[in-house]
Every structure is written in structure tokens, then in C-alpha cells.
Design a protein around this motif. Structure first.
Motif, PDB file in Angstrom:
ATOM      1  N   LYS A  21       2.410 -34.675  20.597  1.00  0.00           N
ATOM      2  CA  LYS A  21       1.178 -34.755  21.373  1.00  0.00           C
ATOM      3  C   LYS A  21       0.207 -33.683  20.894  1.00  0.00           C
ATOM      4  O   LYS A  21       0.559 -32.503  20.802  1.00  0.00           O
ATOM      5  CB  LYS A  21       1.476 -34.545  22.866  1.00  0.00           C
ATOM      6  CG  LYS A  21       0.249 -34.530  23.752  1.00  0.00           C
ATOM      7  CD  LYS A  21      -0.326 -35.918  23.945  1.00  0.00           C
ATOM      8  CE  LYS A  21      -1.637 -35.884  24.706  1.00  0.00           C
ATOM      9  NZ  LYS A  21      -2.283 -37.213  24.751  1.00  0.00           N
ATOM     10  N   GLY A  24      -7.054 -32.935  20.077  1.00  0.00           N
ATOM     11  CA  GLY A  24      -7.925 -32.650  18.951  1.00  0.00           C
ATOM     12  C   GLY A  24      -7.081 -32.137  17.798  1.00  0.00           C
ATOM     13  O   GLY A  24      -6.129 -32.790  17.374  1.00  0.00           O
ATOM     14  N   ASN A  25      -7.402 -30.961  17.324  1.00  0.00           N
ATOM     15  CA  ASN A  25      -6.643 -30.412  16.201  1.00  0.00           C
ATOM     16  C   ASN A  25      -5.519 -29.496  16.645  1.00  0.00           C
ATOM     17  O   ASN A  25      -4.868 -28.858  15.839  1.00  0.00           O
ATOM     18  CB  ASN A  25      -7.573 -29.629  15.273  1.00  0.00           C
ATOM     19  CG  ASN A  25      -8.404 -30.576  14.431  1.00  0.00           C
ATOM     20  OD1 ASN A  25      -7.943 -31.666  14.082  1.00  0.00           O
ATOM     21  ND2 ASN A  25      -9.623 -30.176  14.133  1.00  0.00           N
ATOM     22  N   LYS A  57       4.042 -34.008  32.201  1.00  0.00           N
ATOM     23  CA  LYS A  57       2.980 -34.966  32.527  1.00  0.00           C
ATOM     24  C   LYS A  57       3.153 -36.244  31.713  1.00  0.00           C
ATOM     25  O   LYS A  57       2.810 -37.335  32.184  1.00  0.00           O
ATOM     26  CB  LYS A  57       1.605 -34.355  32.280  1.00  0.00           C
ATOM     27  CG  LYS A  57       1.203 -33.423  33.411  1.00  0.00           C
ATOM     28  CD  LYS A  57      -0.157 -32.818  33.216  1.00  0.00           C
ATOM     29  CE  LYS A  57      -0.414 -31.817  34.331  1.00  0.00           C
ATOM     30  NZ  LYS A  57      -1.575 -30.965  34.038  1.00  0.00           N
ATOM     31  N   LEU A  62       1.081 -39.335  33.143  1.00  0.00           N
ATOM     32  CA  LEU A  62      -0.268 -38.804  33.381  1.00  0.00           C
ATOM     33  C   LEU A  62      -0.987 -38.586  32.055  1.00  0.00           C
ATOM     34  O   LEU A  62      -2.206 -38.642  31.981  1.00  0.00           O
ATOM     35  CB  LEU A  62      -0.212 -37.475  34.133  1.00  0.00           C
ATOM     36  CG  LEU A  62      -0.077 -37.515  35.645  1.00  0.00           C
ATOM     37  CD1 LEU A  62      -0.029 -36.107  36.207  1.00  0.00           C
ATOM     38  CD2 LEU A  62      -1.205 -38.286  36.279  1.00  0.00           C
ATOM     39  N   LEU A  63      -0.215 -38.297  31.023  1.00  0.00           N
ATOM     40  CA  LEU A  63      -0.756 -38.181  29.669  1.00  0.00           C
ATOM     41  C   LEU A  63       0.035 -39.145  28.795  1.00  0.00           C
ATOM     42  O   LEU A  63       1.211 -39.411  29.064  1.00  0.00           O
ATOM     43  CB  LEU A  63      -0.580 -36.748  29.133  1.00  0.00           C
ATOM     44  CG  LEU A  63      -1.395 -35.639  29.810  1.00  0.00           C
ATOM     45  CD1 LEU A  63      -0.939 -34.273  29.311  1.00  0.00           C
ATOM     46  CD2 LEU A  63      -2.879 -35.827  29.542  1.00  0.00           C
ATOM     47  N   THR A  64      -0.615 -39.670  27.756  1.00  0.00           N
ATOM     48  CA  THR A  64       0.111 -40.579  26.874  1.00  0.00           C
ATOM     49  C   THR A  64       0.502 -39.839  25.601  1.00  0.00           C
ATOM     50  O   THR A  64      -0.284 -39.058  25.074  1.00  0.00           O
ATOM     51  CB  THR A  64      -0.758 -41.788  26.496  1.00  0.00           C
ATOM     52  OG1 THR A  64      -2.026 -41.303  26.083  1.00  0.00           O
ATOM     53  CG2 THR A  64      -0.925 -42.729  27.674  1.00  0.00           C
ATOM     54  N   TYR A  82       1.202 -51.099  34.513  1.00  0.00           N
ATOM     55  CA  TYR A  82       0.817 -50.115  35.517  1.00  0.00           C
ATOM     56  C   TYR A  82       1.666 -50.268  36.776  1.00  0.00           C
ATOM     57  O   TYR A  82       2.070 -49.289  37.399  1.00  0.00           O
ATOM     58  CB  TYR A  82      -0.672 -50.282  35.850  1.00  0.00           C
ATOM     59  CG  TYR A  82      -1.202 -49.229  36.798  1.00  0.00           C
ATOM     60  CD1 TYR A  82      -1.224 -47.885  36.421  1.00  0.00           C
ATOM     61  CD2 TYR A  82      -1.673 -49.581  38.056  1.00  0.00           C
ATOM     62  CE1 TYR A  82      -1.708 -46.921  37.285  1.00  0.00           C
ATOM     63  CE2 TYR A  82      -2.152 -48.619  38.928  1.00  0.00           C
ATOM     64  CZ  TYR A  82      -2.163 -47.282  38.540  1.00  0.00           C
ATOM     65  OH  TYR A  82      -2.636 -46.324  39.403  1.00  0.00           O
ATOM     66  N   LEU A  86       4.048 -47.485  38.489  1.00  0.00           N
ATOM     67  CA  LEU A  86       4.000 -47.037  39.889  1.00  0.00           C
ATOM     68  C   LEU A  86       5.398 -47.053  40.500  1.00  0.00           C
ATOM     69  O   LEU A  86       5.798 -46.119  41.192  1.00  0.00           O
ATOM     70  CB  LEU A  86       3.061 -47.926  40.702  1.00  0.00           C
ATOM     71  CG  LEU A  86       1.568 -47.753  40.449  1.00  0.00           C
ATOM     72  CD1 LEU A  86       0.764 -48.672  41.355  1.00  0.00           C
ATOM     73  CD2 LEU A  86       1.138 -46.309  40.668  1.00  0.00           C
ATOM     74  N   ARG A  89       7.231 -44.145  39.191  1.00  0.00           N
ATOM     75  CA  ARG A  89       6.765 -42.871  39.742  1.00  0.00           C
ATOM     76  C   ARG A  89       7.339 -42.606  41.127  1.00  0.00           C
ATOM     77  O   ARG A  89       7.479 -41.455  41.538  1.00  0.00           O
ATOM     78  CB  ARG A  89       5.237 -42.856  39.800  1.00  0.00           C
ATOM     79  CG  ARG A  89       4.607 -42.566  38.457  1.00  0.00           C
ATOM     80  CD  ARG A  89       3.114 -42.710  38.538  1.00  0.00           C
ATOM     81  NE  ARG A  89       2.474 -42.297  37.291  1.00  0.00           N
ATOM     82  CZ  ARG A  89       1.204 -42.531  37.016  1.00  0.00           C
ATOM     83  NH1 ARG A  89       0.460 -43.187  37.888  1.00  0.00           N
ATOM     84  NH2 ARG A  89       0.682 -42.126  35.882  1.00  0.00           N
ATOM     85  N   PHE A  94       7.064 -35.031  41.380  1.00  0.00           N
ATOM     86  CA  PHE A  94       6.381 -34.080  40.502  1.00  0.00           C
ATOM     87  C   PHE A  94       5.770 -32.988  41.361  1.00  0.00           C
ATOM     88  O   PHE A  94       4.909 -33.239  42.188  1.00  0.00           O
ATOM     89  CB  PHE A  94       5.279 -34.831  39.737  1.00  0.00           C
ATOM     90  CG  PHE A  94       4.678 -34.055  38.594  1.00  0.00           C
ATOM     91  CD1 PHE A  94       4.866 -34.480  37.290  1.00  0.00           C
ATOM     92  CD2 PHE A  94       3.915 -32.924  38.814  1.00  0.00           C
ATOM     93  CE1 PHE A  94       4.307 -33.793  36.219  1.00  0.00           C
ATOM     94  CE2 PHE A  94       3.371 -32.221  37.754  1.00  0.00           C
ATOM     95  CZ  PHE A  94       3.558 -32.661  36.460  1.00  0.00           C
ATOM     96  N   PHE A  96       3.494 -29.803  41.378  1.00  0.00           N
ATOM     97  CA  PHE A  96       2.498 -29.240  40.464  1.00  0.00           C
ATOM     98  C   PHE A  96       2.536 -27.714  40.429  1.00  0.00           C
ATOM     99  O   PHE A  96       2.890 -27.057  41.405  1.00  0.00           O
ATOM    100  CB  PHE A  96       1.096 -29.691  40.876  1.00  0.00           C
ATOM    101  CG  PHE A  96       0.795 -31.089  40.462  1.00  0.00           C
ATOM    102  CD1 PHE A  96       0.088 -31.356  39.304  1.00  0.00           C
ATOM    103  CD2 PHE A  96       1.238 -32.151  41.228  1.00  0.00           C
ATOM    104  CE1 PHE A  96      -0.179 -32.646  38.908  1.00  0.00           C
ATOM    105  CE2 PHE A  96       0.972 -33.458  40.841  1.00  0.00           C
ATOM    106  CZ  PHE A  96       0.266 -33.707  39.682  1.00  0.00           C
ATOM    107  N   ASN A  98       0.107 -25.756  40.507  1.00  0.00           N
ATOM    108  CA  ASN A  98      -0.788 -25.134  41.501  1.00  0.00           C
ATOM    109  C   ASN A  98      -0.654 -25.801  42.872  1.00  0.00           C
ATOM    110  O   ASN A  98      -1.559 -25.743  43.685  1.00  0.00           O
ATOM    111  CB  ASN A  98      -2.228 -25.213  41.021  1.00  0.00           C
ATOM    112  CG  ASN A  98      -2.692 -26.648  40.881  1.00  0.00           C
ATOM    113  OD1 ASN A  98      -1.988 -27.578  41.285  1.00  0.00           O
ATOM    114  ND2 ASN A  98      -3.844 -26.852  40.314  1.00  0.00           N
ATOM    115  N   ALA A 100      -1.339 -28.444  44.226  1.00  0.00           N
ATOM    116  CA  ALA A 100      -2.190 -29.631  44.335  1.00  0.00           C
ATOM    117  C   ALA A 100      -2.123 -30.306  45.703  1.00  0.00           C
ATOM    118  O   ALA A 100      -2.089 -31.518  45.810  1.00  0.00           O
ATOM    119  CB  ALA A 100      -1.854 -30.649  43.233  1.00  0.00           C
ATOM    120  N   LEU A 101      -2.113 -29.498  46.756  1.00  0.00           N
ATOM    121  CA  LEU A 101      -2.148 -30.088  48.095  1.00  0.00           C
ATOM    122  C   LEU A 101      -3.532 -30.684  48.345  1.00  0.00           C
ATOM    123  O   LEU A 101      -4.525 -30.184  47.833  1.00  0.00           O
ATOM    124  CB  LEU A 101      -1.847 -29.021  49.157  1.00  0.00           C
ATOM    125  CG  LEU A 101      -0.483 -28.362  49.071  1.00  0.00           C
ATOM    126  CD1 LEU A 101      -0.296 -27.371  50.210  1.00  0.00           C
ATOM    127  CD2 LEU A 101       0.629 -29.396  49.096  1.00  0.00           C
TER     128      LEU A 101
END
Ligand SMILES: Nc1ncnc2c1ncn2[C@@H]1O[C@H](COP(=O)(O)OP(=O)(O)OP(=O)(O)O)[C@@H](O)[C@H]1O
Ligand SMILES: [Mg+2]
Lengths: 256, 261
Positions: A21, A24-25, A57, A62-64, A82, A86, A89, A94, A96, A98, A100-101
Motif C-alpha cells: 500500500k 503517492g510516492n 484499515k 476502509l482502505l483498499t 458492498y 457490511l 464488518r 474496530f 479507533f 482516537n 471516534a465516539l
């Protein structure tokens, strides 16, 4: 502290092969191979910015990934529809980094949110008892009517974990559950992670920088170095080395 | 949303097309998912209430003052022809056709658009949207569909409210200057309002409302990570929202003009 053993004889619930993954570079993951066995706690260590969060993730879609195979509960995460994602999932919790509440909702509503949207047939009573049971399990029943902004960092972490557990996942992914917490709260979270493993029979990946936590909860340790898991195994296997990229981790945590 | 390696640094023009494509996809998702169950009825009601509540005070004030000022400013030109008795119908038509829809939407673009942009933007930045995603719920439905629908429903209602308040302002001015009674005022102003005026204003307000909700949601939902992303989302929600509303106003004046003779 009892010795925790690898559970490699169990079946695999997550299987990652040759995962790449980049952003960019910036090549974050470069050939990651990793397995998670059923009912095991796998601790993932690694320097900040090595892509630990990116890795989990990718596991929940969440990321490919750019390249490579990611199988979760025998399904290829990047090839399913999808709808199937679901459904998958639901089985993967998961937590998080932080927390993520949902900050516009109370603690109760935070827990209800995923529950009622995934199990539409629940009665009011069943919902209430599920929420209270889960809050009790993380020891925060008394915060049920508070807003996330009124909670401490450690409490937020635990509510985040409760919100994830309420869907009864088979796999738990914890992103730095003890980061930024005092030693006593860390111990509480470690105990919580172990309790979750025993009580709900989950298999977990725990990302952490905290080796005390790693030792307390991990059946196995994997260390992300330069985009790959170069070192995996028991705590001793991983740290019995003179590798300059590994030693500082140990030294910082245990020799001061 | 990541851009793959092949399009490393797209030029300005192709970037515009990528964004346009993105916007249409976003709108497509709204139409595809918005009308399928399960519905987020409770959240929709909450959003409608929020939008109305947030803009009501400012809209009331602006509408009322506009009614007074517009009447006052129009009087000299009409009195040159001894036609001050046309004031009620002139003000009524101006308010309903243009002033009310435009005032309401511009105010809502400022108040509602920015707060939707900021709210969704901060939810994106603090990974709350991702958290909904991984708990197998549909954040698009809960956050975007409800907000877009709410502003599409609420803005037309607010528009007619603004027109009403504006008329009250005009009435105040007219009754003080000309001593017209309320009954006579409303009779003559309502007489000149046609069914087409009402339909056209409703359609316009629906489009404006949809625009405000859509732009706010798009900016917030796709906001970049980091705190500055939130500010940017809120800001561009207002700027782009207002810009589109003006364009839509011009186009709709042309369009509905075709039906007027
Ligand atoms: N969505 C994204 N877009 C662009 N770059 C990203 C994105 N997500 C992560 N990165 C980059 O990938 C790298 C790895 O990020 P990640 O969050 O996985 O690190 P980490 O190992 O979890 O670090 P930490 O221990 O500090 O949490 C970072 O340098 C980050 O800049
Ligand atoms: Mg991280």
C-alpha cells in the motif's frame, strides 16, 4: 503474570499475503504477510508512521490495498460486494486510535447506534439490557447519560470498545488502546482486552507501543519494520536480537 | 477517496472533471439510497427542526425589513404615475417571485450550509464517519440523505414564511403612509399572484434547498483530514452554495419567463 502461548494450531481468521500500500510516492506497506489465529491475541508493534493503522484499515475495507491478498474469515476483503463487506464488518470490531465516539450523541446513543441499525427486531427492553450489559463489562455504566466530551481519554477508549463489542464481533482490532493513558488505566484496559478474549471468544489484533501491554495481552507479537513483518513470534523471539530497529523499543520500555 | 498512481498530478482541467464526476456520483448515491428503506425518519425530523430553528430569527428579521424597505423605495416611482395603489401587488409579486426565495436561500446557505459542512467535516476528520462505516451501518444514509432531504423540504417552507413576513413589513409601511387596511392590502396583493408564481417559487426553493444540502454535505463528507479541512469544508460550502444559487436563479428566471406572456 502467567505466560501466554501462541495458538498457531488453531484455524486462521485473518490471512494477509504480499500486501502493498502506497500513498503517492510514499510506500507504507511493502509485502506484509500476517496471520491471525482463532482466539489469539496478536500484538502488532512498530514505529510511528510505519502503517499499523493503515494495515487494520485495509482489513476492514476502509482502505483498499494496491496489491496482495487480504482474507478475513475466508473472504477476500477487496473482492466482495458492498453488501458482503457490511456482513463481514459485523463480525469484525474496530476500536479507533482516537476512540471516534459520535460526539453529538450520549454514551447510550453511541452504543445503540450500531445495534439498532444491524438488529432491527430488538425490543426496547432488549436494547436497554444489551447497552447496560456492555457498559457494565467495561465498567462505565454510570456514564450512560453523559456526552463523549465529558469523558476522560481512558473512558472514551473503553466506551469505544464497548460500542464495538455490542455487535458481538468474532475479531477485534484495537488501535493503540493504551496510548496516552496512565499506568493504572493501562492495566485496566489490558485486563479488559483479556476479559474480552475469554468472555466473547474473540481473536484480536492489538496495535501498541506499550510493551507491558504487549506482554500482558499478547499470545504472539509481530513487529512491523520497513513495511514488512520481519519479526514474529513470542515476546522473547522478537526481542532476542541486537537489531538496532528493535532494541530501542525494549530498552525504552524496560531499562530506564 | 484516494487517487490512484496513474493520475499522479492531473492538470487543472482534468481535475475539474474528476471533481465533477465525483459530485455526480455523490448525487447519484443520494437518489439511489435516499428512497430505499430502512429510513432514518427520526434523524430527518431532527434535521428539519435544526434547519428551521437555526435560520428562523435571521430570516424573520431580514424578511420584515426587506418588506418595509422595498415598499418605501418603490413608492416614489409609482407615485409619479399616481399609482401608489399598485404597491401591495408590486411588493407581493416581487417578494414571492424573487426576494423571498433568494433571501431565504442565501441566508440558509450561510447558516445551514456552513454548519452542515463543518459538522460532517469534523466527523470525517475525527473518524466518526469511518466508525459508522466499520460498524456496518450506512453513514451516507444517516448523515447525507437526511440533511439533503431536510433542507430540500425546509427551504420551501421557509421561503413562504419569508414572503409572509415581508408582506407584513410592507403592510406596516403602507398602512402608515397610505392608511390602507390589512384586508384591502392582502386582497390587492393576493389578487395579482398567480398559480404560476406559486409553482415557480416552490420549484425554485426546492432546487435551492437541494443545492444547499448537497453542497454542504459534499464538502463536509469529503473534507480532507486535519483541522483545516473542517474550516475549508464550511467555507466552500457557503461560497459554492451561494454561487450555484445565483446561477440557478438566473436560469430559472429565463425558464419560467417562457411560461409568462
Ligand atoms: N488516508 C491517507 N492518505 C494519505 N496518507 C496516509 C493516509 N493514511 C495514512 N497515511 C500515511 O501512511 C503512513 C502510516 O500511517 P499510519 O496511521 O498507519 O501509521 P501508524 O503506524 O498507525 O502510526 P502511529 O503509531 O503514529 O499511529 C503515515 O505516514 C501517513 O501519513
Ligand atoms: Mg496509528
Amino acid at each position: 503474570m502467567e505466560e501466554r502461548k501462541p495458538l498457531s494450531e488453531h484455524e486462521k481468521v485473518i490471512e494477509i499475503n504480499g500486501l502493498y500500500k502506497s500513498f503517492g510516492n510514499y510506500h507504507v506497506l511493502r509485502g506484509v504477510d500476517l496471520e491471525l489465529y482463532k482466539r489469539e491475541n496478536l500484538v502488532v508493534l512498530g514505529k510511528s508512521g510505519t502503517g499499523k493503522s493503515v494495515l487494520i484499515k485495509i482489513v476492514v475495507g476502509l482502505l483498499t490495498p494496491d496489491r496482495g491478498e487480504v482474507k478475513v474469515l475466508n473472504q477476500h476483503v477487496d473482492q466482495i460486494t458492498y453488501k458482503e463487506l457490511l456482513a463481514l464488518r459485523l463480525k469484525v470490531g474496530f476500536s479507533f486510535q482516537n476512540s471516534a465516539l459520535y460526539d453529538s450523541m450520549t454514551v447510550r446513543e453511541n452504543l445503540i447506534f450500531p445495534l439498532v441499525r444491524n438488529q432491527r427486531k430488538l425490543t426496547k427492553g432488549e436494547i436497554t439490557s444489551a447497552v447496560e450489559e456492555m457498559l457494565d463489562a467495561v465498567g462505565l455504566l454510570h456514564t450512560i447519560n453523559q456526552m463523549p466530551s465529558e469523558l476522560s481519554g481512558g473512558q472514551r477508549k473503553r466506551i469505544g470498545i464497548a460500542r464495538t463489542l455490542i455487535l458481538r464481533p468474532e475479531i477485534m482490532l484495537y488501535d493503540e488502546p493504551t496510548a496516552g493513558l496512565d499506568p493504572i488505566t493501562c492495566l485496566e484496559i489490558n485486563n479488559l482486552i483479556n476479559e474480552v478474549q475469554e468472555r466473547f471468544h474473540t481473536s484480536s489484533i492489538i496495535i501498541t507501543h506499550d510493551l507491558t501491554c504487549a506482554k500482558a495481552v499478547g499470545n504472539r507479537v509481530a513487529m512491523l519494520l520497513d513495511g514488512k513483518f520481519e519479526r514474529q513470534g513470542t515476546f522473547e523471539d522478537v526481542f532476542n536480537t541486537s537489531d538496532d530497529r528493535v532494541k530501542p523499543f525494549y530498552d525504552y520500555n524496560f531499562i530506564q | 477517496m484516494e487517487i490512484k498512481d496513474e493520475v499522479k498530478s492531473p492538470g487543472k482541467i482534468s481535475r475539474t472533471f474528476i471533481t465533477l464526476y465525483d459530485v455526480f456520483q455523490f448525487m447519484g448515491r443520494f437518489f439511489k439510497e435516499g428512497f430505499l428503506p430502512p429510513y432514518e425518519g427520526k434523524e430527518l425530523m431532527k434535521q428539519c427542526y435544526d434547519i428551521g430553528y437555526r435560520s428562523l430569527a435571521l430570516i424573520s428579521l431580514t424578511g420584515f425589513i426587506t418588506g418595509i424597505v422595498f415598499t418605501k423605495q418603490s413608492r416614489p416611482s409609482l407615485s409619479e404615475f399616481g399609482a401608489t395603489s399598485w404597491l401591495p401587488s408590486l411588493v407581493g409579486i416581487a417578494l414571492l417571485r424573487t426576494l423571498a426565495p433568494l433571501l431565504t436561500s442565501l441566508i440558509a446557505a450561510g447558516k445551514v450550509g456552513s454548519s452542515i459542512g463543518a459538522e460532517l467535516g469534523s466527523m470525517r476528520v475525527t473518524e466518526q464517519i469511518d466508525a459508522m462505516e466499520v460498524s456496518a451501518t450506512n453513514p451516507f444514509k444517516f448523515l447525507v440523505t437526511t440533511r439533503v432531504l431536510a433542507s430540500t423540504i425546509t427551504i420551501p417552507i421557509l421561503t413562504f414564511y419569508t414572503a409572509m413576513v415581508g408582506m407584513l413589513g410592507a403592510l406596516l409601511n403602507v398602512s402608515l403612509s397610505e392608511g390602507t387596511s390589512a384586508k384591502a392590502f392582502f386582497q390587492s396583493s393576493l389578487e395579482s399572484i398567480t398559480f404560476l408564481d406559486i409553482t415557480a417559487s416552490t420549484i425554485k426553493a426546492v432546487i435551492f434547498g437541494f443545492t444547499i444540502g448537497m453542497v454542504g454535505c459534499y464538502q463536509g463528507y469529503n473534507s480532507s483530514k486535519g483541522t483545516e479541512g473542517v474550516g475549508k469544508a464550511a467555507n466552500s460550502a457557503v461560497v459554492i452554495g451561494m454561487f450555484l444559487i445565483f446561477i440557478e436563479e438566473v436560469v430559472s428566471v429565463q425558464f419560467f419567463g417562457l411560461f409568462r406572456t
